[in-house]
Design a protein around this motif. Structure first.
Motif, mmCIF file in Angstrom:
data_model
loop_
_atom_site.group_PDB
_atom_site.id
_atom_site.type_symbol
_atom_site.label_atom_id
_atom_site.label_comp_id
_atom_site.label_asym_id
_atom_site.label_seq_id
_atom_site.Cartn_x
_atom_site.Cartn_y
_atom_site.Cartn_z
ATOM 1 N N ARG A 305 -68.772 -9.442 -12.948
ATOM 2 C CA ARG A 305 -69.192 -9.208 -11.561
ATOM 3 C C ARG A 305 -67.986 -9.130 -10.625
ATOM 4 N NH1 ARG A 305 -73.278 -13.433 -12.936
ATOM 5 N NH2 ARG A 305 -75.213 -12.338 -13.453
ATOM 6 N N ILE A 306 -67.006 -9.984 -10.836
ATOM 7 C CA ILE A 306 -65.792 -9.949 -10.015
ATOM 8 C C ILE A 306 -65.119 -8.584 -10.137
ATOM 9 C CG2 ILE A 306 -63.436 -10.853 -9.820
ATOM 10 C CD1 ILE A 306 -64.587 -13.585 -10.669
ATOM 11 N N ILE A 307 -64.992 -8.114 -11.354
ATOM 12 C CA ILE A 307 -64.339 -6.828 -11.599
ATOM 13 C C ILE A 307 -65.137 -5.694 -10.966
ATOM 14 C CG2 ILE A 307 -63.766 -5.167 -13.428
ATOM 15 C CD1 ILE A 307 -62.986 -7.645 -15.151
ATOM 16 N N ALA A 308 -66.463 -5.753 -11.055
ATOM 17 C CA ALA A 308 -67.302 -4.707 -10.470
ATOM 18 C C ALA A 308 -67.171 -4.679 -8.950
ATOM 19 C CB ALA A 308 -68.760 -4.921 -10.869
ATOM 20 N N ILE A 309 -67.107 -5.844 -8.323
ATOM 21 C CA ILE A 309 -66.953 -5.923 -6.862
ATOM 22 C C ILE A 309 -65.604 -5.335 -6.453
ATOM 23 C CG2 ILE A 309 -66.627 -7.535 -4.935
ATOM 24 C CD1 ILE A 309 -68.730 -9.350 -6.401
ATOM 25 N N ALA A 310 -64.543 -5.721 -7.165
ATOM 26 C CA ALA A 310 -63.213 -5.202 -6.845
ATOM 27 C C ALA A 310 -63.134 -3.699 -7.071
ATOM 28 C CB ALA A 310 -62.158 -5.925 -7.693
ATOM 29 N N LEU A 311 -63.741 -3.224 -8.146
ATOM 30 C CA LEU A 311 -63.721 -1.789 -8.450
ATOM 31 C C LEU A 311 -64.402 -0.983 -7.352
ATOM 32 C CD1 LEU A 311 -63.099 0.479 -10.506
ATOM 33 C CD2 LEU A 311 -65.339 0.007 -11.538
ATOM 34 N N ASP A 312 -65.540 -1.466 -6.885
ATOM 35 C CA ASP A 312 -66.251 -0.780 -5.812
ATOM 36 C C ASP A 312 -65.398 -0.718 -4.550
ATOM 37 O OD1 ASP A 312 -68.610 0.351 -4.425
ATOM 38 O OD2 ASP A 312 -68.628 -1.580 -3.381
ATOM 39 N N ASN A 313 -64.689 -1.801 -4.242
ATOM 40 C CA ASN A 313 -63.861 -1.803 -3.040
ATOM 41 C C ASN A 313 -62.604 -0.948 -3.188
ATOM 42 O OD1 ASN A 313 -65.262 -3.067 -1.005
ATOM 43 N ND2 ASN A 313 -64.464 -5.111 -1.451
ATOM 44 N N VAL A 314 -62.080 -0.835 -4.400
ATOM 45 C CA VAL A 314 -60.958 0.088 -4.618
ATOM 46 C C VAL A 314 -61.400 1.516 -4.312
ATOM 47 C CG1 VAL A 314 -59.536 1.174 -6.419
ATOM 48 C CG2 VAL A 314 -59.649 -1.322 -6.239
ATOM 49 N N ARG A 315 -62.581 1.868 -4.782
ATOM 50 C CA ARG A 315 -63.100 3.210 -4.491
ATOM 51 C C ARG A 315 -63.279 3.403 -2.994
ATOM 52 N NH1 ARG A 315 -67.354 5.286 -2.810
ATOM 53 N NH2 ARG A 315 -68.491 3.313 -2.791
ATOM 54 N N GLU A 321 -63.651 4.307 3.262
ATOM 55 C CA GLU A 321 -64.977 3.810 3.633
ATOM 56 C C GLU A 321 -64.907 2.318 3.972
ATOM 57 O OE1 GLU A 321 -67.482 4.548 0.307
ATOM 58 O OE2 GLU A 321 -67.289 6.735 0.436
ATOM 59 N N PRO A 322 -65.880 1.787 4.697
ATOM 60 C CA PRO A 322 -65.910 0.342 4.990
ATOM 61 C C PRO A 322 -65.949 -0.464 3.701
ATOM 62 C CG PRO A 322 -67.465 1.513 6.395
ATOM 63 C CD PRO A 322 -66.993 2.512 5.380
ATOM 64 N N LEU A 323 -65.213 -1.561 3.659
ATOM 65 C CA LEU A 323 -65.149 -2.394 2.472
ATOM 66 C C LEU A 323 -66.344 -3.352 2.416
ATOM 67 C CD1 LEU A 323 -61.355 -3.306 2.541
ATOM 68 C CD2 LEU A 323 -62.460 -1.515 1.199
ATOM 69 N N ALA A 324 -66.800 -3.645 1.217
ATOM 70 C CA ALA A 324 -67.901 -4.601 1.016
ATOM 71 C C ALA A 324 -67.347 -6.030 0.998
ATOM 72 C CB ALA A 324 -68.616 -4.298 -0.294
ATOM 73 N N ASN A 325 -68.201 -6.984 1.299
ATOM 74 C CA ASN A 325 -67.829 -8.414 1.261
ATOM 75 C C ASN A 325 -66.665 -8.744 2.198
ATOM 76 O OD1 ASN A 325 -69.782 -8.858 -0.627
ATOM 77 N ND2 ASN A 325 -68.424 -9.546 -2.251
ATOM 78 N N ARG A 326 -66.604 -8.059 3.307
ATOM 79 C CA ARG A 326 -65.487 -8.318 4.218
ATOM 80 C C ARG A 326 -65.697 -9.646 4.954
ATOM 81 N NH1 ARG A 326 -62.597 -4.126 8.516
ATOM 82 N NH2 ARG A 326 -61.151 -5.688 9.371
ATOM 83 N N ARG A 327 -64.673 -10.460 4.940
ATOM 84 C CA ARG A 327 -64.708 -11.757 5.616
ATOM 85 C C ARG A 327 -63.779 -11.805 6.822
ATOM 86 N NH1 ARG A 327 -68.605 -11.421 3.505
ATOM 87 N NH2 ARG A 327 -69.665 -12.775 2.005
ATOM 88 N N ARG A 328 -62.949 -10.777 6.961
ATOM 89 C CA ARG A 328 -62.132 -10.638 8.167
ATOM 90 C C ARG A 328 -61.682 -9.194 8.329
ATOM 91 N NH1 ARG A 328 -56.423 -13.503 9.318
ATOM 92 N NH2 ARG A 328 -55.643 -11.554 8.420
#
Length: 328
Positions: A305-315, A321-328
Motif C-alpha cells: 500500500r505504501i508503494i502504491a500511494i507513492a507511485l500514484d503521487n509520482v505520476r 496534478e494535485p498530490l494525494a494525502n497532502r498534509r502541508r
C-alpha cells in the motif's frame, strides 16, 4: 532544458528492479534516482539505504522516503516530500522544511496493521493474558478471576480515520457496538454505528467497555485522557492507544491501573517515547506495552500500500496534478 528535466526525484523506497521500472514509467520525463536497497524490505525506518550523495541532494526537487529531519537542509530545492509513514510531525515542525515544500504521507497504508494490533491487545487484556504471561515467567498456577468478551461490548473509537474505521469493523465482526468520536461528527465512517463529536466525550466514556485512541498529536488531543476522564470510566474497561502517546496522561494512567480503575491498558505509543526504563508502567501487570510497532512494515500488505500511494503521487507530480494525502 524542459521544466520536467530540471526536476529530480530521489527515491529511497526499497524497490525491486521491476518496481523501479514501474516508478520510472510513472515519472515520465522527470528524472528519478533510486537509492533504496531492496534487501531492506520490512525496514522502512528513516532512509532505507545510504544517504544520497551531496550532488544529488542539491539537485533534488522531490524525495520519497523518511529522510532524517536533520538532513532536510541538504535538499535546498525540495518541492515535495512523500513519507512512508502516516505521521509527519517531525517534518512540518517549524524550520525543518521550507514553507513551500509540500508534504504527503502514507495514510491509508496502515489501517489493517494497526487495527489488528489494537484488536489483539483488546482481546488479550479482556482475557487477562498479560497477567497470565507474567505468571508463566514466575511458574505460578493461579486463576486471576473474571474475564470479558467483545460480544455485546460498547467500543468507543476516538479518531475514526483509516485505522479507527478498520478497528471498528473488526469489533463489529465479533458482536460489538461501535461508537465513534471525530472532529466533524456529520461525516460517517465504515464500521461505526453511531458518530459523535468531541464535545460528547465526557458523556460517552462512562458507557464504554473499550476505549481506543487513534488521534494525532495536537493541542486539543494532549492528555485527552486525563485523571478526571479515567476516573469516569468503568472499572472493567479496556483502554487502548495507537495514535500518539501524548493523548494519555501517563501519571494518571499509572495511578488508574494501580488502583484497579481499569481492566487494563494496551499502549503502542507512550509519553515520552521510548518509554523510560524507570517508568512505573512497565511494572503494571494489567498494562500491555509494545514499542510503537503496530504500524511499521511488519505486514507485506502494508508495504504494498505504501508503494502504491507513492507511485500514484509520482505520476501526479510528473503530470502537475494535485498530490494525494497532502498534509502541508
Amino acid at each position: 532544458m524542459s521544466e520536467n528535466t530540471d526536476r529530480l526525484i530521489v527515491n529511497y523506497l526499497p524497490l525491486t528492479d521491476q518496481e523501479r521500472q514501474v516508478f520510472a514509467e510513472a515519472a515520465g520525463d522527470v528524472p528519478q534516482e533510486f537509492v533504496g536497497d531492496s534487501k531492506q524490505r520490512g525496514m522502512m525506518v528513516w532512509n532505507a539505504g545510504v544517504p544520497a550523495p551531496a550532488s544529488m541532494c542539491e539537485r533534488a526537487t522531490a524525495v520519497i522516503g523518511n529522510i532524517p529531519p536533520f538532513e532536510c537542509s541538504r535538499y535546498p530545492r525540495l518541492e515535495w516530500l512523500q513519507t512512508w509513514s502516516a505521521g509527519v510531525d517531525r517534518y512540518v515542525a517549524d524550520g525543518v522544511l521550507p514553507e513551500r515544500t509540500m508534504v504527503t504521507n502514507a495514510t491509508g497504508a496502515y489501517g489493517q496493521s494497526v487495527a489488528e494490533h489494537l484488536f489483539a491487545m483488546m482481546w488479550s487484556l479482556m482475557k487477562n493474558i498479560p497477567v497470565y504471561a507474567r505468571q508463566q515467567n514466575e511458574r505460578r498456577w493461579h486463576d486471576v478471576g473474571a474475564a470479558f468478551s467483545p460480544q455485546d461490548a460498547t467500543v468507543l473509537v476516538i479518531g475514526t480515520g483509516d485505522i479507527g474505521s478498520h478497528f471498528a469493523g473488526l469489533c463489529k465482526a465479533v458482536g460489538s457496538r461501535t461508537v465513534g468520536v471525530r472532529r466533524d461528527p456529520s461525516k460517517s465512517a465504515n464500521g461505526i454505528d453511531e458518530m459523535h463529536g468531541f464535545d460528547d466525550l465526557d458523556a460517552l466514556l462512562p458507557e464504554a467497555d473499550v476505549v481506543a485512541l487513534v488521534v494525532p498529536a495536537a493541542a486539543d488531543t494532549y492528555h485527552l485522557i486525563d485523571a478526571r476522564r479515567l476516573s469516569s470510566m468503568k472499572s472493567t474497561a479496556v483502554l487502548l492507544n495507537a495514535g500518539r502517546g501524548t493523548a494519555i496522561d501517563p501519571v494518571a494512567l499509572t495511578f488508574a491501573l494501580r488502583e484497579d480503575q481499569l481492566q487494563g491498558a494496551g499502549i503502542d505509543v507512550t509519553e515520552p517515547e521510548p518509554l523510560p526504563a524507570d517508568s512505573p508502567l512497565w511494572d503494571e501487570p494489567h498494562c500491555l506495552i509494545t514499542p510503537h510497532v503496530a504500524g511499521g512494515n511488519h505486514l507485506a500488505s502494508t508495504e504494498r500500500r505504501i508503494i502504491a500511494i507513492a507511485l500514484d503521487n509520482v505520476r501526479r507530480y510528473a503530470a502537475g496534478e494535485p498530490l494525494a494525502n497532502r498534509r502541508r
